[in-house]
Design an enzyme around this catalytic site. Structure first.
Site, mmCIF file in Angstrom:
data_model
loop_
_atom_site.group_PDB
_atom_site.id
_atom_site.type_symbol
_atom_site.label_atom_id
_atom_site.label_comp_id
_atom_site.label_asym_id
_atom_site.label_seq_id
_atom_site.Cartn_x
_atom_site.Cartn_y
_atom_site.Cartn_z
ATOM 1 N N SER A 175 -48.421 49.694 -67.995
ATOM 2 C CA SER A 175 -49.216 49.201 -66.870
ATOM 3 C C SER A 175 -48.677 49.639 -65.518
ATOM 4 O O SER A 175 -47.461 49.767 -65.330
ATOM 5 C CB SER A 175 -49.206 47.670 -66.931
ATOM 6 O OG SER A 175 -49.661 47.119 -65.729
ATOM 7 N N GLU A 178 -48.401 47.738 -63.181
ATOM 8 C CA GLU A 178 -47.539 46.636 -62.718
ATOM 9 C C GLU A 178 -46.064 46.990 -62.818
ATOM 10 O O GLU A 178 -45.230 46.391 -62.151
ATOM 11 C CB GLU A 178 -47.809 45.367 -63.536
ATOM 12 C CG GLU A 178 -48.984 44.561 -63.051
ATOM 13 C CD GLU A 178 -48.824 44.013 -61.640
ATOM 14 O OE1 GLU A 178 -47.838 43.307 -61.389
ATOM 15 O OE2 GLU A 178 -49.671 44.315 -60.797
ATOM 16 N N TYR A 228 -44.298 39.613 -66.209
ATOM 17 C CA TYR A 228 -45.186 40.519 -66.951
ATOM 18 C C TYR A 228 -44.751 41.972 -66.744
ATOM 19 O O TYR A 228 -44.604 42.735 -67.707
ATOM 20 C CB TYR A 228 -46.637 40.317 -66.479
ATOM 21 C CG TYR A 228 -47.596 41.374 -66.980
ATOM 22 C CD1 TYR A 228 -48.147 41.302 -68.254
ATOM 23 C CD2 TYR A 228 -47.954 42.459 -66.166
ATOM 24 C CE1 TYR A 228 -49.025 42.281 -68.710
ATOM 25 C CE2 TYR A 228 -48.836 43.434 -66.621
ATOM 26 C CZ TYR A 228 -49.368 43.344 -67.887
ATOM 27 O OH TYR A 228 -50.224 44.314 -68.341
HETATM 28 P P1 NAP Z 1 -56.881 41.092 -72.365
HETATM 29 O O1 NAP Z 1 -58.366 41.140 -72.181
HETATM 30 O O2 NAP Z 1 -56.110 39.980 -71.760
HETATM 31 O O3 NAP Z 1 -56.601 41.117 -73.943
HETATM 32 C C1 NAP Z 1 -55.338 40.831 -74.467
HETATM 33 C C2 NAP Z 1 -55.432 40.801 -75.976
HETATM 34 O O4 NAP Z 1 -54.139 40.462 -76.509
HETATM 35 C C3 NAP Z 1 -56.420 39.753 -76.528
HETATM 36 O O5 NAP Z 1 -57.059 40.288 -77.666
HETATM 37 C C4 NAP Z 1 -55.501 38.612 -76.912
HETATM 38 O O6 NAP Z 1 -56.027 37.759 -77.902
HETATM 39 C C5 NAP Z 1 -54.313 39.400 -77.457
HETATM 40 N N1 NAP Z 1 -53.091 38.598 -77.532
HETATM 41 C C6 NAP Z 1 -52.501 37.874 -76.553
HETATM 42 N N2 NAP Z 1 -51.395 37.264 -77.019
HETATM 43 C C7 NAP Z 1 -51.279 37.622 -78.331
HETATM 44 C C8 NAP Z 1 -50.372 37.277 -79.356
HETATM 45 N N3 NAP Z 1 -49.322 36.464 -79.133
HETATM 46 N N4 NAP Z 1 -50.566 37.806 -80.592
HETATM 47 C C9 NAP Z 1 -51.633 38.619 -80.838
HETATM 48 N N5 NAP Z 1 -52.537 38.974 -79.890
HETATM 49 C C10 NAP Z 1 -52.360 38.459 -78.659
HETATM 50 O O7 NAP Z 1 -56.210 42.459 -71.863
HETATM 51 P P2 NAP Z 1 -56.895 43.880 -71.534
HETATM 52 O O8 NAP Z 1 -57.342 43.885 -70.125
HETATM 53 O O9 NAP Z 1 -57.845 44.231 -72.616
HETATM 54 O O10 NAP Z 1 -55.605 44.827 -71.596
HETATM 55 C C11 NAP Z 1 -55.197 45.434 -72.823
HETATM 56 C C12 NAP Z 1 -53.725 45.797 -72.723
HETATM 57 O O11 NAP Z 1 -53.541 46.711 -71.638
HETATM 58 C C13 NAP Z 1 -52.774 44.641 -72.453
HETATM 59 O O12 NAP Z 1 -51.562 44.933 -73.091
HETATM 60 C C14 NAP Z 1 -52.585 44.677 -70.945
HETATM 61 O O13 NAP Z 1 -51.354 44.082 -70.604
HETATM 62 C C15 NAP Z 1 -52.602 46.168 -70.713
HETATM 63 N N6 NAP Z 1 -53.069 46.630 -69.401
HETATM 64 C C16 NAP Z 1 -54.251 46.179 -68.895
HETATM 65 C C17 NAP Z 1 -54.705 46.676 -67.701
HETATM 66 C C18 NAP Z 1 -56.027 46.242 -67.122
HETATM 67 O O14 NAP Z 1 -56.246 46.475 -65.925
HETATM 68 N N7 NAP Z 1 -56.932 45.669 -67.915
HETATM 69 C C19 NAP Z 1 -53.961 47.651 -67.022
HETATM 70 C C20 NAP Z 1 -52.773 48.116 -67.588
HETATM 71 C C21 NAP Z 1 -52.336 47.609 -68.795
HETATM 72 P P3 NAP Z 1 -57.024 36.518 -77.515
HETATM 73 O O15 NAP Z 1 -58.383 37.135 -77.319
HETATM 74 O O16 NAP Z 1 -56.929 35.654 -78.700
HETATM 75 O O17 NAP Z 1 -56.485 35.906 -76.252
HETATM 76 O O1 F7E Z 2 -54.999 40.425 -59.431
HETATM 77 C C1 F7E Z 2 -55.040 39.112 -56.049
HETATM 78 C C2 F7E Z 2 -53.730 39.066 -56.790
HETATM 79 O O2 F7E Z 2 -55.008 39.152 -61.561
HETATM 80 C C3 F7E Z 2 -55.270 41.510 -58.566
HETATM 81 C C4 F7E Z 2 -53.847 42.846 -65.307
HETATM 82 O O3 F7E Z 2 -54.841 43.457 -66.085
HETATM 83 O O4 F7E Z 2 -53.868 44.682 -63.746
HETATM 84 C C5 F7E Z 2 -54.030 43.279 -63.860
HETATM 85 O O5 F7E Z 2 -53.062 42.607 -63.049
HETATM 86 C C6 F7E Z 2 -54.894 41.138 -57.156
HETATM 87 C C7 F7E Z 2 -53.493 40.547 -57.007
HETATM 88 O O6 F7E Z 2 -54.828 41.681 -61.574
HETATM 89 C C8 F7E Z 2 -56.783 36.007 -56.723
HETATM 90 O O7 F7E Z 2 -52.717 38.416 -56.023
HETATM 91 C C9 F7E Z 2 -56.263 37.189 -54.983
HETATM 92 O O8 F7E Z 2 -52.877 41.105 -55.889
HETATM 93 O O9 F7E Z 2 -56.969 40.674 -61.010
HETATM 94 P P1 F7E Z 2 -55.519 40.404 -60.943
HETATM 95 P P2 F7E Z 2 -53.318 42.232 -61.522
HETATM 96 O O10 F7E Z 2 -52.361 41.177 -61.156
HETATM 97 O O11 F7E Z 2 -53.339 43.459 -60.681
HETATM 98 C C10 F7E Z 2 -52.585 45.185 -64.174
HETATM 99 C C11 F7E Z 2 -52.608 46.681 -64.028
HETATM 100 C C12 F7E Z 2 -52.204 44.705 -65.515
HETATM 101 O O12 F7E Z 2 -51.522 45.394 -66.265
HETATM 102 C C13 F7E Z 2 -52.471 43.273 -65.829
HETATM 103 O O13 F7E Z 2 -52.464 43.054 -67.240
HETATM 104 O O14 F7E Z 2 -55.784 40.118 -56.703
HETATM 105 N N1 F7E Z 2 -55.794 37.852 -56.071
HETATM 106 N N2 F7E Z 2 -56.869 36.060 -55.352
HETATM 107 C C14 F7E Z 2 -56.102 37.151 -57.170
HETATM 108 N N3 F7E Z 2 -55.883 37.377 -58.473
HETATM 109 C C15 F7E Z 2 -56.337 36.476 -59.366
HETATM 110 N N4 F7E Z 2 -56.150 36.693 -60.692
HETATM 111 N N5 F7E Z 2 -56.992 35.331 -58.961
HETATM 112 C C16 F7E Z 2 -57.237 35.051 -57.646
HETATM 113 O O15 F7E Z 2 -57.825 34.032 -57.317
#
Ligand code: NAP
Ligand code: F7E
Length: 341
Positions: free
Chosen positions: A133, A135, A156
């Protein structure tokens, strides 16, 4: 055996990315196996369009398991002998990771080690994708690419840094075909409802329908590089089709503030967000990631990957989808799919 003769295993299949990736692999003729958690309610809503009753000899097969349970992961991977493993499962919420840091490290960090150890212990010849990620870059100034040093700003992010390096280590130590996709934020109508983009698009639909008056948010000044999830899961698949295992940044190369997202999202339905949004410090993070903007030129050069959806289109499609979803819910048009126990 599947049409393509290929079998894939996806952890996190019930999540945003897992559901799009499962669709992509099924369309390419894969037999797809997914890990799901036992929950007291159905947690496979995002798979509704591709789920078939297992008695129909369906190419999508779900298995119960958990990233904290290494023995069952090893048994499953040994039995399935998948050609490709996409490890997407994680506690993926950055703000929540400050509340449950130990659990986040156990699942988001050590979960990756458990899968890699399962591959090593079972001797399965497979290709492994780690969902790394942006992050992990945290406080490192933009643009961030594959050579940018990590400076995570959350439990995270720190857990993902461990997972990144243990993936590299298994590649170097044991010759596992293991790759890191360093993906920047990617969104869609299937995005979890507590991430900021979906929280906004849902609120716009509800405010427009008269069901909600206010939207409470945290830091509106953070900058993110937001792409479209289906584009990003294609990049995951492309990485595992390469002749050599390598790591890639996937991003759009543009960054925007939460304020810009609000402008476009509320503007889509002719509203001014200043009339509805209030800042609530409860959504602030103890340490914030201020600016993420990725440089995906390596992915473009080596994989031939580029994003198809840009920021204004992304905001519009998310708002439109939430308006449609709300209309369907209010009209009682949504029907669940029956599942096995
Ligand atoms: P998501 O919607 O939060 O999905 C996370 C998945 O992990 C869900 O299927 C969840 O199951 C499963 N999970 C959580 N805890 C688990 C556990 N203890 N054992 C087995 N499964 C578990 O995330 P996403 O946005 O699809 O992201 C997919 C991956 O890419 C994640 O690893 C995330 O950290 C990473 N990532 C995401 C982004 C982004 O912007 N979306 C960017 C960079 C990296 P449930 O449905 O049961 O909760
Ligand atoms: O926050 C700000 C918050 O929670 C984005 C995950 O998929 O992307 C995701 O992480 C920004 C941050 O995503 C609210 O402070 C303001 O600056 O949508 P977010 P994230 O933290 O960037 C990365 C790449 C991953 O890997 C992660 O799994 O938005 N923000 N107000 C808020 N964020 C949330 N959630 N809620 C608010 O009310």
């Amino acid at each position: 055996m599947s049409e393509s003769g290929r079998r894939a295993f996806i952890t996190g299949i019930s999540g945003q990315d897992g559901s799009y990736l499962a669709e992509l692999l099924l369309a390419r003729g894969y037999e797809v196996h997914g890990l799901i958690r036992r929950a007291s309610t159905f947690n496979t809503r995002r798979l509704d369009s591709i789920y078939r009753d297992p008695h129909e000899n369906a190419p999508l097969i779900l298995h119960y398991g958990d990233l904290s349970d290494g023995v069952s992961l090893t048994n499953l991977i040994r039995d399935l002998q998948p050609h490709e493993i996409y490890h997407l499962g994680a506690q993926s919420h950055v703000r929540v990771s400050f509340d449950i840091p130990d659990y986040t490290a156990q699942t988001t960090g050590l979960g990756t080690l458990r899968i890699l150890e399962a591959i090593r212990a079972s001797g399965v010849q497979t290709r492994f994708y780690q969902a790394s990620s942006s992050e992990m870059f945290g406080a490192a100034p933009p643009p961030q690419n594959e050579r940018t040093p990590f400076h995570p700003r959350s439990p995270y992010g720190a857990a993902k840094v461990f997972a990144y390096w243990i993936t590299v280590n298994f590649r170097e130590a044991y010759g596992v075909f293991a790759v890191n996709g360093l993906l920047f934020n990617h969104e869609s109508p299937r995005r979890g409802e507590t991430f900021v983009t979906r929280k906004i698009s849902r609120a716009v639909a509800r405010i427009q329908a008269g069901l909600q008056d206010k939207l409470y948010l945290g830091n509106l000044d953070a900058l993110r590089d937001w792409g479209y999830a289906p584009d990003f899961v294609l990049a995951m698949w492309m990485m595992l089709q390469q002749p050599k295992a390598d790591d890639f940044v996937i991003a759009t190369g543009e960054s925007h503030t939460i304020r810009e997202f609000l402008d476009l999202a509320f503007g889509r339905v002719g509203l001014d967000w200043h009339d509805y949004v209030e800042v609530d410090p409860r959504y602030y993070r103890p340490s914030e990631v201020d600016h993420l903007r990725g440089d995906a030129s390596k992915a473009q050069r080596v994989l031939g990957w580029q994003p198809s959806v840009r920021f204004p289109e992304l905001v519009a499609l998310m708002v439109d989808a939430d308006i449609q979803l709300l209309e369907d819910e209010l009209a009682g048009r949504l029907v669940g799919v029956d599942r096995e126990s």
